[in-house]
Motif scaffolding. Structure first.
Motif, PDB file in Angstrom:
ATOM      1  N   ALA A 305     -23.860  -5.117  19.723  1.00 37.36           N
ATOM      2  CA  ALA A 305     -22.692  -4.933  20.599  1.00 37.36           C
ATOM      3  C   ALA A 305     -21.646  -6.020  20.364  1.00 37.36           C
ATOM      4  N   GLU A 306     -22.093  -7.254  20.183  1.00 40.80           N
ATOM      5  CA  GLU A 306     -21.162  -8.358  19.933  1.00 40.80           C
ATOM      6  C   GLU A 306     -20.381  -8.158  18.648  1.00 40.80           C
ATOM      7  N   THR A 307     -21.024  -7.572  17.645  1.00 42.76           N
ATOM      8  CA  THR A 307     -20.379  -7.394  16.345  1.00 42.76           C
ATOM      9  C   THR A 307     -19.083  -6.608  16.461  1.00 42.76           C
ATOM     10  N   VAL A 308     -19.046  -5.642  17.363  1.00 47.32           N
ATOM     11  CA  VAL A 308     -17.829  -4.847  17.557  1.00 47.32           C
ATOM     12  C   VAL A 308     -16.664  -5.752  17.930  1.00 47.32           C
ATOM     13  N   LEU A 309     -16.890  -6.636  18.883  1.00 43.97           N
ATOM     14  CA  LEU A 309     -15.819  -7.530  19.335  1.00 43.97           C
ATOM     15  C   LEU A 309     -15.429  -8.546  18.268  1.00 43.97           C
ATOM     16  N   ARG A 310     -16.428  -9.032  17.535  1.00 42.96           N
ATOM     17  CA  ARG A 310     -16.101  -9.991  16.475  1.00 42.96           C
ATOM     18  C   ARG A 310     -15.262  -9.329  15.385  1.00 42.96           C
ATOM     19  N   ARG A 311     -15.598  -8.086  15.029  1.00 43.85           N
ATOM     20  CA  ARG A 311     -14.825  -7.386  13.993  1.00 43.85           C
ATOM     21  C   ARG A 311     -13.400  -7.103  14.464  1.00 43.85           C
ATOM     22  N   LEU A 312     -13.263  -6.873  15.768  1.00 43.16           N
ATOM     23  CA  LEU A 312     -11.931  -6.616  16.324  1.00 43.16           C
ATOM     24  C   LEU A 312     -11.198  -7.905  16.676  1.00 43.16           C
ATOM     25  N   LEU A 314     -11.673 -10.053  19.056  1.00 41.34           N
ATOM     26  CA  LEU A 314     -11.388 -10.203  20.482  1.00 41.34           C
ATOM     27  C   LEU A 314     -12.304 -11.267  21.076  1.00 41.34           C
ATOM     28  N   PRO A 315     -11.754 -12.251  21.773  1.00 40.57           N
ATOM     29  CA  PRO A 315     -12.581 -13.317  22.354  1.00 40.57           C
ATOM     30  C   PRO A 315     -13.441 -12.795  23.505  1.00 40.57           C
ATOM     31  N   TYR A 316     -14.661 -13.309  23.593  1.00 38.01           N
ATOM     32  CA  TYR A 316     -15.583 -12.831  24.618  1.00 38.01           C
ATOM     33  C   TYR A 316     -16.599 -13.905  24.967  1.00 38.01           C
ATOM     34  N   LEU A 396      -4.957  -4.191  23.664  1.00 39.51           N
ATOM     35  CA  LEU A 396      -3.536  -4.208  24.021  1.00 39.51           C
ATOM     36  C   LEU A 396      -3.112  -5.573  24.558  1.00 39.51           C
ATOM     37  N   GLU A 397      -3.948  -6.158  25.403  1.00 35.62           N
ATOM     38  CA  GLU A 397      -3.560  -7.435  26.031  1.00 35.62           C
ATOM     39  C   GLU A 397      -3.670  -8.616  25.068  1.00 35.62           C
ATOM     40  N   ASN A 398      -4.726  -8.645  24.265  1.00 38.77           N
ATOM     41  CA  ASN A 398      -4.924  -9.792  23.367  1.00 38.77           C
ATOM     42  C   ASN A 398      -4.041  -9.744  22.133  1.00 38.77           C
TER      43      ASN A 398
END
Length: 424
Positions: A305-312, A314-316, A396-398
């Motif tokens: 699940a984290e990989t999706v955000l890292r590829r995009l 996006l900070p999390y 959109l926000e980031n």
């Protein structure tokens, strides 16, 4: 659900677990009903033994030419008493079963004890929130300014808390779904499935939505069917009432589905934007594993699940849910929260949970080990990989720019024909 034997033999342990979860259980009623059941069962077994003994006696009398009418007449009363006790036993076991079904899962030993979300410890942070030289706009304003989101017309069509995506907005939502599915099937070893979006009561009960959370569901009028609140429900029940071979485990499934939630009790929360909707899209990850490996599989699930955000890009951050903030069926849950610049907070975008055997017992999902007698319950896990609308909102926000445009993350551009930014 919990194993009744576990509750009976470890009552103090279970009571502490329920207390840590903030769940009120009428233990006095449970114990009274359990004592009543034991008493009925004891009396019933004595009468059954008597009936069996007398049946042998009657057979012997008949062989000897004796008149057994009086004995047979007496046994009619015993048989009637047995039927009465069997009904009482069934009623008692049903009452106990209802109490057990209302008990949430027991938290894993590693879960921190706490009251609510304020007691959830942070595990890690990944990525730096963007340093914007301007006042960041919320995603709903960005989307409306770009002409890709229209909440007013969605409200006209369906009501509050429904989105309408337009043009690039609709294409962006579809791109995110395809990107997530391709990632999980291509790199993480998940098999894609497309399940029904409507399920029956047994399926909802198997994953723990029923009977406790009926008010959170959309039920079809006049039918005993429900719109799914998450793909976890139909996908976990793919193997309902099945005995798997141990060689099949672990099984990984991923699915895109729309999700439908009434959001009962959440009025006044996140009423604007894509964070809390009655209908939203999600890509789900579901695992069936051996008990011995389920917590390693939970860490692997979180990584997927984290990989999706890292590829995009996006900070999390990742947090562990405390005992008082966990879902009903979960034994341990990690939440992934994405940074939302307009609000200046991290917001949940995925929950990754190990349910251990809680769902498998309700849904009857077992596996057989080679060379061993009997069967064992599998452990089930699931996680959002990810909630699509919330991912779009975070993007959109980031990725917003001062001129009102939004830069598309590089990993997503191939899904949008090479598009690098969204402009009005």
């Amino acid at each position: 659900m919990l194993e009744i034997k576990l509750v009976r033999e470890n009552l103090e342990f279970v009571q502490t677990a329920m207390q840590n979860r903030g769940t009120a259980i009428d233990w006095e009623a449970f114990q009274k009903q359990d004592i009543r059941r034991k008493s009925i069962l004891s009396e019933l077994e004595a009468l059954r033994h008597q009936r069996n003994t007398v049946s042998d006696q009657v057979a012997q009398m008949k062989r000897s030419g004796e008149n057994a009418d009086a004995v047979i007449a007496n046994m009619r009363d015993v048989s009637q008493a047995i039927k009465s006790l069997e009904k009482k036993l069934g009623d008692s076991e049903s009452a106990i079963g209802e109490m057990i079904m209302a008990m949430p899962n027991i938290p894993h030993a590693s879960v921190p004890v706490g009251k609510d979300e304020n007691d959830n410890p942070e595990v890690k942070r990944v990525g730096e929130p963007p340093r914007l030289a301007f006042e960041p706009l919320p995603h709903w304003t960005i989307g409306e300014n770009l002409g890709i989101l229209d909440f007013a017309r969605a409200a006209k069509i369906a009501g509050a808390r429904f989105p309408l995506y337009l043009g690039v907005g609709a294409r962006l939502e579809r791109a995110l779904i395809n990107f997530m599915l391709d990632l999980h099937t291509g790199e993480h070893g998940f098999k894609e499935v497309l399940p029904p979006f409507i399920v029956n009561r047994k399926t909802m009960t198997g994953t723990g939505q029923l009977p406790k959370f009926a008010e959170d569901l959309f039920k079809l009028e006049g039918l005993d069917y429900f719109l799914i609140p998450t793909a976890e429900v139909p996908v976990t029940n793919i193997h309902q009432e099945e005995i798997l071979d141990e060689s099949q485990l672990p099984i990984y499934y991923t699915a895109y589905t729309p999700c439908f939630r009434s959001e009962a009790g959440s009025y006044g929360k996140d009423t604007r934007g894509l964070i809390r909707q009655h209908q939203f899209n999600k890509v789900e990850l579901v695992k069936f594993t051996r008990p011995e490996t389920s917590y390693d599989e939970l860490e692997s699930l979180l990584e997927s699940a984290e990989t999706v955000l890292r590829r995009l890009e996006l900070p999390y951050r990742v947090i562990t849910l405390c005992t008082g903030d966990m879902g009903f069926s979960s034994a341990k849950t990690y939440d992934i929260e994405v940074w939302m610049p307009a609000q200046g907070v991290y917001r949940e975008i995925s929950s990754c949970s190990n349910f251990e055997e809680f769902q498998a017992r309700r849904a009857g999902i077992r596996f057989k080990e080679k060379g061993k007698k009997g069967t064992r319950l599998v452990h089930t896990l699931n996680g959002s990989g990810l909630a699509v609308g919330r991912t779009l909102a975070a993007l959109l926000e980031n990725c917003q720019q001062e001129d009102g445009t939004v830069v598309i993350p590089k990993a997503l551009r191939p899904y949008l024909g090479g598009m690098e930014k969204i402009a009005s």
